[in-house]
Scaffold this motif. Structure first.
Motif, short mmCIF file in Angstrom:
data_model
loop_
_atom_site.label_atom_id
_atom_site.label_comp_id
_atom_site.label_asym_id
_atom_site.label_seq_id
_atom_site.Cartn_x
_atom_site.Cartn_y
_atom_site.Cartn_z
N SER A 98 0.19 -30.53 -0.98
CA SER A 98 0.27 -30.41 -2.43
C SER A 98 -1.13 -30.19 -3.01
N ASN A 99 -1.19 -29.94 -4.32
CA ASN A 99 -2.48 -29.66 -4.94
C ASN A 99 -3.21 -30.94 -5.36
N GLN A 100 -2.69 -32.09 -4.96
CA GLN A 100 -3.32 -33.34 -5.39
C GLN A 100 -4.45 -33.74 -4.46
N GLU A 101 -5.52 -34.21 -5.05
CA GLU A 101 -6.67 -34.65 -4.28
C GLU A 101 -6.32 -35.95 -3.54
N VAL A 102 -6.61 -35.96 -2.25
CA VAL A 102 -6.30 -37.15 -1.46
C VAL A 102 -7.36 -38.22 -1.73
N ARG A 103 -6.89 -39.43 -2.05
CA ARG A 103 -7.84 -40.44 -2.53
C ARG A 103 -7.86 -41.71 -1.70
N TRP A 104 -7.78 -41.58 -0.39
CA TRP A 104 -7.97 -42.78 0.43
C TRP A 104 -9.45 -42.96 0.70
N CYS A 105 -9.82 -44.16 1.16
CA CYS A 105 -11.22 -44.43 1.45
C CYS A 105 -11.68 -43.51 2.61
N PRO A 106 -12.96 -43.16 2.60
CA PRO A 106 -13.46 -42.36 3.72
C PRO A 106 -13.24 -43.11 5.03
N GLY A 107 -12.75 -42.38 6.03
CA GLY A 107 -12.54 -42.99 7.33
C GLY A 107 -11.21 -43.68 7.51
N CYS A 108 -10.40 -43.66 6.47
CA CYS A 108 -9.09 -44.33 6.55
C CYS A 108 -8.20 -43.61 7.55
N GLY A 109 -7.46 -44.39 8.32
CA GLY A 109 -6.55 -43.82 9.30
C GLY A 109 -5.42 -43.02 8.67
N ASP A 110 -5.18 -43.24 7.38
CA ASP A 110 -4.10 -42.52 6.70
C ASP A 110 -4.34 -41.01 6.71
N TYR A 111 -5.64 -40.60 6.66
CA TYR A 111 -5.94 -39.16 6.67
C TYR A 111 -5.40 -38.50 7.93
N VAL A 115 1.22 -35.20 10.04
CA VAL A 115 2.55 -34.93 9.46
C VAL A 115 2.58 -33.54 8.85
N GLN A 116 1.52 -33.19 8.12
CA GLN A 116 1.49 -31.85 7.50
C GLN A 116 1.55 -30.75 8.54
N SER A 117 0.90 -30.94 9.67
CA SER A 117 0.95 -29.87 10.67
C SER A 117 2.19 -29.96 11.56
N PHE A 118 2.83 -31.12 11.54
CA PHE A 118 4.06 -31.26 12.34
C PHE A 118 5.28 -30.72 11.60
N LEU A 119 5.34 -30.90 10.28
CA LEU A 119 6.54 -30.52 9.52
C LEU A 119 6.97 -29.07 9.75
N PRO A 120 6.03 -28.11 9.83
CA PRO A 120 6.47 -26.73 10.08
C PRO A 120 7.28 -26.59 11.37
N TYR A 164 0.83 -36.22 -1.60
CA TYR A 164 0.00 -35.22 -0.93
C TYR A 164 0.83 -34.20 -0.15
N LEU A 165 2.13 -34.35 -0.22
CA LEU A 165 3.01 -33.43 0.51
C LEU A 165 3.78 -32.56 -0.47
N GLU A 166 3.84 -31.27 -0.19
CA GLU A 166 4.55 -30.36 -1.09
C GLU A 166 6.05 -30.36 -0.72
N THR A 167 6.65 -31.53 -0.89
CA THR A 167 8.09 -31.67 -0.70
C THR A 167 8.58 -32.45 -1.91
N TYR A 168 9.86 -32.79 -1.95
CA TYR A 168 10.29 -33.75 -2.97
C TYR A 168 9.82 -35.14 -2.55
N GLY A 169 9.48 -35.98 -3.52
CA GLY A 169 8.98 -37.28 -3.15
C GLY A 169 9.12 -38.32 -4.25
N MET A 170 9.19 -39.56 -3.83
CA MET A 170 9.18 -40.65 -4.80
C MET A 170 8.29 -41.78 -4.32
N HIS A 171 7.30 -42.09 -5.12
CA HIS A 171 6.41 -43.23 -4.88
C HIS A 171 7.02 -44.38 -5.66
N SER A 172 7.77 -45.24 -4.99
CA SER A 172 8.63 -46.17 -5.73
C SER A 172 7.94 -47.51 -5.96
#
Lengths: 644, 361
Positions: free
Chosen positions: B29-42, B48-53, B77-85
């Motif tokens: 997605s066009n949203q800036e990723v805002r985790w801390c530098p070095g976070c495992g989430d990146y 996931v982004q490269s696996f989904l295709p 951060y994913l260009e799919t439908y989503g809900m941050h609940s």
């Protein structure tokens, strides 16, 4: 012997017995017979929260009151004309509601020393003169039932269980009820056990024949059918009507209904009923808790279903956070609160309307939620359709406030023509709605999930599976239009106001209020909401019958209020708001319109009593106009004593 | 992609596919990723982004649902439908989505606090129902978003802002919990091992039912180094117990003959234990089989995970068995009830006119 036939315009009968005696069934059958006969009617079931409270004790008493008449009536009645008591506890528990001169029919079979003690009687009330003020008839209903069904070879216990049908047969004779519906019902209900079926039908007929032949009852009564507007009718409870309204709203919107819920008294029947109607594409999800119930419903709404959750006050407390998420994500969701006595677990099987402020304000932040309330059991149908209309049109959670009295009470309901129901258009977003310039200055199209409809202020509902409209929503504050996370102070202020404005905008779609002011001279307006419609209407009739003027208005929409409400309030010198709470609508009306309304508040777990309310209205008219006295409403001194 | 499941994956049956070539960029997605530098989430996001295709699904038929916590920002951060609940409720919300729509691929992104503390109830019930969704449980063994309190997976004695004298909480083992809830697919992987992570994601997506994937994820700010033992090249051979379908379970530094020095055998107490491979015949080693319906052995393997500071942990697919899913069965009941029926308006008319009626003229 020939029986005398006496004409009556209305009768209130209360069947009372142990919670295992089948009193709810007995009352329900008598109601169906009366409905088939064509009387207008209202019912009030009253039962303990315990499934089987200790037998023969006061807490174990279950009762069913039915009020039927040859004219239109609005309430189940304040106090019974006839009490049928199946044991000492049922007599003791219900006697305080009986006025002198009324009739009591007692099954003498259970009046043993042991049962009398269990019910808290020092002596046998059937043998002393403590019931001398009543027209008392003592009959061994159980003994006669057992004798009547002897041929079927049932155990004594099973045979005695048919005593409720004997009692029903006797009362059916006494009031000239048609018997076919009950016979057909018993044949169907006990089709699999022929002995039980035959015993029940035999007991029912024996009860009828006993009335016909015994000298104990010299009079039978006739209550003519009530004139009703032309149409097809059925008797219906509030929970059933509400469930049907949800089915209808699903059909009218073309959306599959998804009920995510958790069982709770007195709302569970909505789940039970909807679970039978899968053929309408309805999914019923019994979740692990209240929170998951509404969570799944909101998820289903996000996916393009019509999400519904049903509960009572304690469940609303648990669902509050998700209701807030629905406010933020602006998704359609119907939240049903079948109110019961509170706070906390409170009185699970008793009625109250004390969740109004919870519905209105029970969330963190500025979190407006539209509120709709039905006014009678049958009206639950239309109220459910209206809740769905608002939820889908305005992309918002809607609170539907029923209550225990509406849920389990019943009345004749004119079956609506489905062609008259509103068509609800989900109007899913199917295409981009916003133009953007790319870095080369070329125009492309984009989807903005928070770009609003100018008329309704509703945002587009784009469901997964729609190409090009992929978007993310959530509980964090959204930027106006594009819907991305925004911490901008000005944006937050704007979004808080726009969510409120959207809710307020619903008032544009509401019809003008109907004020019932027959003489046009009333100085006092009585305003209500929810199930108090019946008692308020009946009280106003009494007041008018006594020659006084009073106006009545009843609110279906509690948030937003109808646009003409403020102007209507200003027309009257005084406004009274009767509620089964300590003044919740009063608080909202005072705050919004700066009018010092007069509250009339009872929280007894029971409907308001029309006679008592009529006195209070009369008092208010008297102080407002100086024209009347309390006695003009024609209420007895006994009524006054019970006003607290 | 390494999965033994046939294409199209049973887990994705009903979800429309595309032949168009997709890349990771299509899912960004066009949203800036805002985790801390070095976070495992990146690393997980990238994987996931490269696996989904690889799934070849229409992007609009993919839904990511998250709760609250650092990892729960994932859907933005994913260009799919989503809900941050809301906190802990993502499995409940996803249950509604998955049940309402067979044509959606439903993913839940959650953390150890979100899934195991506040949302524990929803997690276990989603797994026992076997709703068709994949749950990515990012386990960093700490509360990150609230700035460093211990979590339900933190080791006993953990000193944090809220436990200056050390935590006296006993932690959950997420894999043991999932197996106890009779989840049909349970796996564990590591944020930094892209290849293994991707293979587990593929197997989880292929599985029809609830797939629970625990991802060890480093929080460089509040719990840095929690997984060092399994990441450090010097220690990881002894720390990671690899679970490979059909293979004897062996791990540990290599012996002189090039064989792993440790292996897993069944123990006399009914569990499993680590042995020196030099002292037991190879035939005695436990051969991993995730497809066994009985979860007992899988549970025993999960107990090889350290509850305290992590020095040893099995990694891989613990359990992958078939059981009818809640959502398939719920939809089947509706399909059966709807078959050959009148149109809805006619049916509505007869429904509300049912029961004993009377006509007033």
């Amino acid at each position: 012997m020939t029986k005398q036939v006496k004409q009556l315009d209305r009768v209130i009968i209360r069947f009372a017995g142990d919670s295992g005696d089948g009193m709810q069934l007995t009352g329900d059958r008598f109601t169906q017979e009366s409905a088939a006969f064509g009387n207008d009617l209202q019912t009030l079931p009253n039962f303990p929260a315990e499934i089987r409270a200790p037998q023969g004790t006061l807490p174990g008493v279950s009762s069913f009151q039915v009020h039927f008449a040859d004219h239109d009536i609005l309430t189940p009645g304040d106090s019974p004309d006839v009490l049928v008591a199946m044991n000492p506890a049922a007599l003791k528990a219900n006697l305080p509601d009986m006025k002198p001169g009324t009739s009591i029919i007692v099954d003498s079979h259970d009046f043993s020393a042991r049962n009398l003690i269990k019910a808290g009687y020092a002596g046998n009330p059937l043998e002393d003169d403590s019931l001398a003020d009543y027209a008392l008839t003592v009959v061994d209903l159980t003994g006669m039932t057992v004798a009547a069904v002897k041929e079927f070879g049932l155990s004594r216990k099973d045979a005695a269980r048919a005593k409720n049908m004997f009692a029903l047969g006797l009362l059916s004779w006494m009031y000239g009820r048609p018997t076919e519906t009950t016979t057909a019902f018993l044949e169907k209900r006990f089709a699999k056990s022929p002995d039980i079926r035959d015993a029940n039908i035999t007991a029912f007929k024996a009860g009828w024949n006993f009335g016909e032949t015994t000298e104990a009852f010299a009079v039978k009564y006739e209550i003519k059918p009530a004139p009703m507007s032309a149409g097809v009718y059925r008797n219906i409870t509030g929970n059933l009507a509400l469930a049907y309204g949800l089915v209808a709203g699903g059909v009218q919107s073309g959306l599959p209904l998804f009920l995510g819920t958790y069982p709770i008294t007195p709302a569970s029947d909505v789940l039970h009923e909807l679970s039978k109607h899968k053929r309408f594409g309805i999914t019923t999800f019994q979740a692990e808790d209240e929170i998951a119930g509404i969570g799944a419903a909101l998820g289903a709404s996000f996916a393009g279903s019509l999400g519904v959750t049903s509960t009572s006050g304690p469940g609303i407390a648990l669902k509050s956070e998700t209701i807030g998420l629905a406010v933020m994500t602006e998704l359609p969701l119907v939240v049903i609160d079948v109110q019961r006595g509170g706070p906390s677990t409170g009185l699970p099987t008793k009625t109250e309307q004390a969740d109004l402020l919870q519905a209105m304000f029970g969330r963190n932040g500025e979190s407006p939620v539209p509120i709709v309330a039905p006014q009678s059991p049958g009206d639950c149908f239309a109220a459910a359709v209206e809740a769905i209309r608002i939820a889908v049109t305005y992309r918002t959670p809607v609170m539907l406030l029923s209550d225990g009295m509406l849920a389990n009470g019943s009345e004749p309901w004119q079956i609506p023509d489905i062609d008259e129901l509103p068509v609800i258009d989900p109007a899913f977003a199917t295409a981009p709605n916003h133009e953007v310039l790319d870095k080369d200055g070329n125009s492309t199209e984009d989807f903005w999930p928070y770009l609003r409809d100018e008329e309704t202020l509703a945002r587009p509902w784009a469901i997964p599976g729609t190409a090009g409209l992929e978007h993310r929503i959530g509980g964090l504050e959204k930027g106006d239009g594009h819907g991305n996370i925004s911490y901008d102070p000005g944006n937050h202020d704007y979004m808080v106001r726009i969510r409120q404005a959207k809710t307020d905008r619903i008032a544009d779609s509401l019809p003008p209020l109907e004020v019932d002011d027959p003489s046009g001279r009333a100085k006092v307006l009585v305003m209500g909401w929810g199930s108090t419609y019946g008692p308020i209407g009946a009280a106003c009739r009494r007041v008018r019958k006594a020659g006084l003027d009073v106006a009545q208005v009843h609110l279906r929409h509690l948030n937003p209020f109808p646009k003409d409400l403020g102007e209507i309030i200003k027309r009257y010198d005084a406004v009274m708001i009767p509620e089964m709470n300590l003044g919740q609508l009063s608080l909202l009306i005072r705050a919004k319109y700066l009018v010092d309304v007069v509250g009339y508040n009872h929280v007894r777990g029971l409907p308001l009593k029309a006679a008592e309310l009529a006195e209070a209205i009369t008092d208010l008219i008297s102080t407002t106009t100086g024209e009347a006295t309390a006695d003009d409403a024609g209420t007895s001194s006994q009524d006054k004593e019970s006003v607290r | 992609m390494t999965t033994t499941e046939p294409l199209p994956f049973p887990g994705l049956k009903g979800v429309p596919t595309t032949d168009e070539k997709q890349t990771g960029k299509d899912f960004t997605s066009n949203q800036e990723v805002r985790w801390c530098p070095g976070c495992g989430d990146y690393a997980v996001l990238k994987a996931v982004q490269s696996f989904l295709p690889d799934l070849g699904l229409l992007r609009e038929n993919i839904v990511f649902v998250s709760g609250i916590g650092c990892s729960s920002r994932f859907p933005y951060y994913l260009e799919t439908y989503g809900m941050h609940s809301i906190h802990g409720r993502a499995p409940a919300i996803a249950t509604g989505i998955a049940t309402a729509r067979e044509d959606l691929s439903v993913w839940v992104v959650t953390g150890d606090g979100d899934a195991l503390s506040i949302g524990g109830n929803h997690l276990i019930h989603a797994m026992r129902r076997n709703v068709n969704m994949t749950i990515l449980l990012f386990n960093n063994r700490i509360y990150g978003l609230t700035k460093g309190q211990y979590s339900p997976t933190s080791e006993p004695g953990k000193v944090t802002k809220s436990t200056p004298a050390g935590s006296v909480d006993h932690p959950f083992n997420p894999v043991s919990l999932a197996l106890g809830a009779e989840a049909t697919f349970v796996a564990r992987t590591i944020d930094s091992d892209r290849k293994h992570l991707t293979s587990v994601l593929a197997a989880a997506a292929a599985h029809r039912g609830t797939s629970l994937v625990e991802i060890y994820q480093n929080c460089p700010i509040f719990n840095d180094g929690a997984f060092d033992a399994i990441k450090n090249p010097d220690t990881k051979a002894d720390a990671i117990i690899p679970l490979v379908q059909g293979e004897p379970i062996r791990f540990g530094h290599l012996r002189e003959d090039g064989q792993p020095s440790k292996g897993i055998v069944r123990s006399a107490t009914g569990g499993v234990e680590v042995v020196d491979t030099a002292e037991v015949p190879e035939a005695d080693l436990l051969v991993h089989d995730a497809h066994v319906d009985d979860p007992t052995t899988a549970f025993a393997l999960s107990r090889l995970t350290d509850a305290g500071v992590l020095h040893q942990s099995p990694i891989g697919i613990f359990r992958s068995v078939e059981r009818p899913t809640y959502d398939d069965q719920a939809r089947a009941q509706i399909t059966t009830a709807s078959a050959g029926q009148d149109d809805q308006r006619t049916a509505l008319s007869s429904l509300i006119s049912g029961g004993d009626t009377w006509t007033v003229i």
